[in-house]
Design a protein around this motif. Structure first.
Motif, PDB file in Angstrom:
ATOM      1  N   THR A 253      -8.233 -17.635 -49.114  1.00  0.00           N
ATOM      2  CA  THR A 253      -8.710 -18.256 -47.668  1.00  0.00           C
ATOM      3  C   THR A 253      -9.932 -19.159 -48.070  1.00  0.00           C
ATOM      4  OG1 THR A 253      -8.066 -16.075 -46.588  1.00  0.00           O
ATOM      5  CG2 THR A 253      -9.352 -17.795 -45.172  1.00  0.00           C
ATOM      6  N   GLU A 254      -9.616 -20.515 -47.465  1.00  0.00           N
ATOM      7  CA  GLU A 254     -10.550 -21.432 -47.618  1.00  0.00           C
ATOM      8  C   GLU A 254     -11.460 -20.997 -46.440  1.00  0.00           C
ATOM      9  OE1 GLU A 254     -11.235 -26.036 -46.654  1.00  0.00           O
ATOM     10  OE2 GLU A 254      -9.194 -25.345 -47.110  1.00  0.00           O
ATOM     11  N   GLU A 255     -12.966 -21.042 -46.773  1.00  0.00           N
ATOM     12  CA  GLU A 255     -13.973 -20.794 -45.694  1.00  0.00           C
ATOM     13  C   GLU A 255     -14.600 -22.020 -45.252  1.00  0.00           C
ATOM     14  OE1 GLU A 255     -16.517 -17.567 -47.230  1.00  0.00           O
ATOM     15  OE2 GLU A 255     -15.228 -16.153 -46.479  1.00  0.00           O
ATOM     16  N   GLU A 256     -14.747 -23.056 -46.418  1.00  0.00           N
ATOM     17  CA  GLU A 256     -15.444 -24.253 -46.092  1.00  0.00           C
ATOM     18  C   GLU A 256     -15.275 -25.119 -47.531  1.00  0.00           C
ATOM     19  OE1 GLU A 256     -19.750 -26.139 -45.093  1.00  0.00           O
ATOM     20  OE2 GLU A 256     -19.777 -24.071 -45.919  1.00  0.00           O
ATOM     21  N   SER A 257     -14.959 -26.297 -47.104  1.00  0.00           N
ATOM     22  CA  SER A 257     -15.076 -27.113 -48.417  1.00  0.00           C
ATOM     23  C   SER A 257     -15.599 -28.737 -47.918  1.00  0.00           C
ATOM     24  CB  SER A 257     -13.670 -27.514 -48.585  1.00  0.00           C
ATOM     25  OG  SER A 257     -12.824 -28.078 -47.800  1.00  0.00           O
ATOM     26  N   PHE A 258     -15.959 -29.534 -49.205  1.00  0.00           N
ATOM     27  CA  PHE A 258     -16.523 -30.733 -48.882  1.00  0.00           C
ATOM     28  C   PHE A 258     -16.237 -31.557 -50.144  1.00  0.00           C
ATOM     29  CE2 PHE A 258     -20.327 -28.580 -50.016  1.00  0.00           C
ATOM     30  CZ  PHE A 258     -20.903 -29.360 -50.917  1.00  0.00           C
ATOM     31  N   VAL A 259     -16.399 -33.180 -50.036  1.00  0.00           N
ATOM     32  CA  VAL A 259     -16.192 -33.816 -51.254  1.00  0.00           C
ATOM     33  C   VAL A 259     -17.334 -34.671 -51.276  1.00  0.00           C
ATOM     34  CG1 VAL A 259     -14.704 -35.729 -52.144  1.00  0.00           C
ATOM     35  CG2 VAL A 259     -13.660 -33.718 -51.174  1.00  0.00           C
ATOM     36  N   ALA A 260     -17.946 -35.054 -52.299  1.00  0.00           N
ATOM     37  CA  ALA A 260     -18.854 -35.973 -52.474  1.00  0.00           C
ATOM     38  C   ALA A 260     -18.685 -36.791 -53.614  1.00  0.00           C
ATOM     39  CB  ALA A 260     -20.287 -35.168 -52.519  1.00  0.00           C
ATOM     40  N   GLY A 261     -18.090 -38.071 -53.594  1.00  0.00           N
ATOM     41  CA  GLY A 261     -17.832 -38.753 -54.507  1.00  0.00           C
ATOM     42  C   GLY A 261     -16.436 -38.246 -55.445  1.00  0.00           C
ATOM     43  N   ASP A 262     -16.732 -37.886 -56.623  1.00  0.00           N
ATOM     44  CA  ASP A 262     -15.658 -37.376 -57.484  1.00  0.00           C
ATOM     45  C   ASP A 262     -15.680 -35.739 -57.748  1.00  0.00           C
ATOM     46  OD1 ASP A 262     -17.721 -37.303 -59.065  1.00  0.00           O
ATOM     47  OD2 ASP A 262     -16.761 -37.889 -60.900  1.00  0.00           O
ATOM     48  N   ARG A 263     -16.571 -35.323 -56.859  1.00  0.00           N
ATOM     49  CA  ARG A 263     -16.790 -33.941 -56.751  1.00  0.00           C
ATOM     50  C   ARG A 263     -16.561 -33.157 -55.567  1.00  0.00           C
ATOM     51  NH1 ARG A 263     -19.900 -32.572 -61.304  1.00  0.00           N
ATOM     52  NH2 ARG A 263     -18.673 -30.732 -61.160  1.00  0.00           N
ATOM     53  N   GLY A 264     -15.978 -32.019 -55.600  1.00  0.00           N
ATOM     54  CA  GLY A 264     -15.800 -31.255 -54.429  1.00  0.00           C
ATOM     55  C   GLY A 264     -16.379 -29.580 -54.565  1.00  0.00           C
ATOM     56  N   VAL A 265     -16.296 -29.307 -53.369  1.00  0.00           N
ATOM     57  CA  VAL A 265     -16.956 -27.540 -53.479  1.00  0.00           C
ATOM     58  C   VAL A 265     -16.228 -27.079 -52.429  1.00  0.00           C
ATOM     59  CG1 VAL A 265     -18.886 -26.096 -52.924  1.00  0.00           C
ATOM     60  CG2 VAL A 265     -19.188 -28.346 -54.272  1.00  0.00           C
ATOM     61  N   VAL A 266     -15.609 -25.820 -52.722  1.00  0.00           N
ATOM     62  CA  VAL A 266     -14.867 -24.996 -51.836  1.00  0.00           C
ATOM     63  C   VAL A 266     -15.396 -23.527 -51.937  1.00  0.00           C
ATOM     64  CG1 VAL A 266     -12.527 -24.007 -51.370  1.00  0.00           C
ATOM     65  CG2 VAL A 266     -12.624 -26.155 -52.499  1.00  0.00           C
ATOM     66  N   ARG A 267     -15.804 -23.229 -50.582  1.00  0.00           N
ATOM     67  CA  ARG A 267     -16.206 -21.602 -50.334  1.00  0.00           C
ATOM     68  C   ARG A 267     -14.848 -21.057 -50.016  1.00  0.00           C
ATOM     69  NH1 ARG A 267     -18.960 -19.381 -46.957  1.00  0.00           N
ATOM     70  NH2 ARG A 267     -19.035 -20.957 -45.410  1.00  0.00           N
ATOM     71  N   TRP A 268     -14.656 -19.694 -50.819  1.00  0.00           N
ATOM     72  CA  TRP A 268     -13.282 -19.167 -50.789  1.00  0.00           C
ATOM     73  C   TRP A 268     -13.431 -17.561 -50.428  1.00  0.00           C
ATOM     74  CZ3 TRP A 268     -13.060 -16.036 -55.020  1.00  0.00           C
ATOM     75  CH2 TRP A 268     -13.402 -16.557 -56.047  1.00  0.00           C
ATOM     76  N   ARG A 269     -12.354 -17.022 -50.076  1.00  0.00           N
ATOM     77  CA  ARG A 269     -12.438 -15.540 -50.033  1.00  0.00           C
ATOM     78  C   ARG A 269     -11.032 -14.986 -50.664  1.00  0.00           C
ATOM     79  NH1 ARG A 269     -10.313 -10.904 -47.053  1.00  0.00           N
ATOM     80  NH2 ARG A 269     -11.709  -9.290 -46.834  1.00  0.00           N
ATOM     81  N   TYR A 270     -10.971 -14.100 -51.728  1.00  0.00           N
ATOM     82  CA  TYR A 270      -9.965 -13.831 -52.440  1.00  0.00           C
ATOM     83  C   TYR A 270      -9.716 -12.225 -52.382  1.00  0.00           C
ATOM     84  CZ  TYR A 270      -6.718 -12.853 -56.397  1.00  0.00           C
ATOM     85  OH  TYR A 270      -5.888 -12.505 -57.343  1.00  0.00           O
ATOM     86  N   ALA A 271      -8.626 -11.918 -51.853  1.00  0.00           N
ATOM     87  CA  ALA A 271      -8.310 -10.600 -51.509  1.00  0.00           C
ATOM     88  C   ALA A 271      -7.017 -10.084 -52.104  1.00  0.00           C
ATOM     89  CB  ALA A 271      -8.267 -10.341 -50.063  1.00  0.00           C
ATOM     90  N   TRP A 272      -6.892  -8.754 -52.318  1.00  0.00           N
ATOM     91  CA  TRP A 272      -5.708  -8.248 -53.016  1.00  0.00           C
ATOM     92  C   TRP A 272      -5.321  -6.849 -52.368  1.00  0.00           C
ATOM     93  CZ3 TRP A 272     -10.504  -9.021 -55.267  1.00  0.00           C
ATOM     94  CH2 TRP A 272     -10.998  -7.859 -55.609  1.00  0.00           C
ATOM     95  N   ALA A 273      -4.059  -6.478 -52.767  1.00  0.00           N
ATOM     96  CA  ALA A 273      -3.658  -5.075 -52.001  1.00  0.00           C
ATOM     97  C   ALA A 273      -3.573  -4.227 -53.114  1.00  0.00           C
ATOM     98  CB  ALA A 273      -2.387  -5.310 -50.918  1.00  0.00           C
TER      99      ALA A 273
END
Length: 302
Positions: A253-273
């Motif tokens: 699940t993506e929580e937040e993302s942004f791009v600046a120039g040629d870089r990007g940042v993604v905050r995420w949540r990874y879950a499993w069963a």
């Protein structure tokens, strides 16, 4: 500029952009991350179809659900243009008569409703231009008119969830108007790739994710400590991501993302069963090259 002219010129800007969309662009992502080009066009077309009965005095209940679902059909450009023309006429006639319209939040002066429509057409016209590689320049007079109207309403709109967080202001009228509506004026291929890339991970769609990376992609995982395992090249990364996406009950699940120039940042949540379910939250630091992901460095909390 009077509100009737503001509306007309904003609709013209949107119509010019929709008229230039090519057959292969309807599924492209847009600065409205949840919408493709077709989704966005359908949204604005619905607004225009609604404008006709509302400006004529109808209530929300009387209109009902007649403008729900797909309104573009087999000829989306023509459907969008027909609705836009009808709305321009209805708004002009409605403003001439004066009075109010019946909206979901109550009786609203027709001038206010027309300004809302104008703003939506201008901003979504820019969204279309950004998504499809068209001219993004906005009419400075229309920008000024929308900015003056929006100044007293920005926080109300943001509080209602109608616009996202304001971007940094620069002093440039067009960029600042876009920023107030939560837009990144530099939105481009990297932003579009990031939307598709995150969606592919969320859907556990390995092939789509790999189609969005360079041949020499570098991936660093969150483990083992302290530096995480490193893979280089598409086929090596394929094996690593196949394992990640193949985890039973995996959700990304993506929580937040942004791009600046040629870089990007993604905050995420990874879950499993499975027998020992759980989740972790983390961050990816990405690098883009030629519109593709060339580096994905992953970090996790704890």
């Amino acid at each position: 500029m009077d509100v009737g002219t503001l509306h007309h010129r904003s609709v013209e800007y949107f119509a010019d952009r929709i008229n230039a969309v090519t057959d292969d662009q309807w599924d492209r992502p847009t600065p409205c991350a949840a919408w493709t080009v077709r989704d966005l066009a359908n949204h604005v077309t619905a607004e225009n179809l609604w404008a006709v009965p509302l400006m004529g005095g109808a209530t929300i209940e009387e209109v009902g659900d007649r403008f729900s679902g797909d309104l573009l059909g087999a000829d989306p450009i023509q459907a969008a243009l027909d609705a836009a023309r009808a709305a321009v006429t209805a708004v002009a006639e409605g403003l001439a008569r004066g009075g109010t319209v019946h909206l979901s939040f109550g009786e609203t002066p027709k001038e206010e409703y027309a300004a809302q429509l104008a703003a939506d057409h201008l901003i979504h016209g820019w969204d279309l231009a950004a998504a499809t590689g068209q001219d993004r320049r906005l009419d400075p007079q229309v920008v000024r008119g929308i900015a003056d109207w929006f100044a007293a309403r920005e926080e109300l709109y943001r509080g209602a969830g109608a616009v996202t967080d304001r971007r940094a202001l620069s002093g440039d009228p067009q960029r600042d108007l876009l920023a107030r509506f939560g837009r990144d004026a530099d939105w481009g291929p990297a932003h579009a790739t990031l939307i598709r890339f995150n969606a592919a991970f969320g859907a556990a769609d390995l092939e789509t994710a790999l189609a969005l990376v360079t041949d020499d992609i570098v991936f660093e995982a969150t483990s083992p400590a302290p530096d995480g395992q490193r893979w280089e090249g598409r086929e090596a990364v394929r094996a690593a991501w196949a394992e990640v996406m193949g985890t039973p009950g995996m959700t990304f699940t993506e929580e937040e993302s942004f791009v600046a120039g040629d870089r990007g940042v993604v905050r995420w949540r990874y879950a499993w069963a499975g027998s020992d379910p759980g989740h972790v939250r983390g961050t990816d630091v990405l690098r883009f090259r030629d519109g593709l992901v060339s580096e994905k460095l992953s970090y996790v909390k704890g």
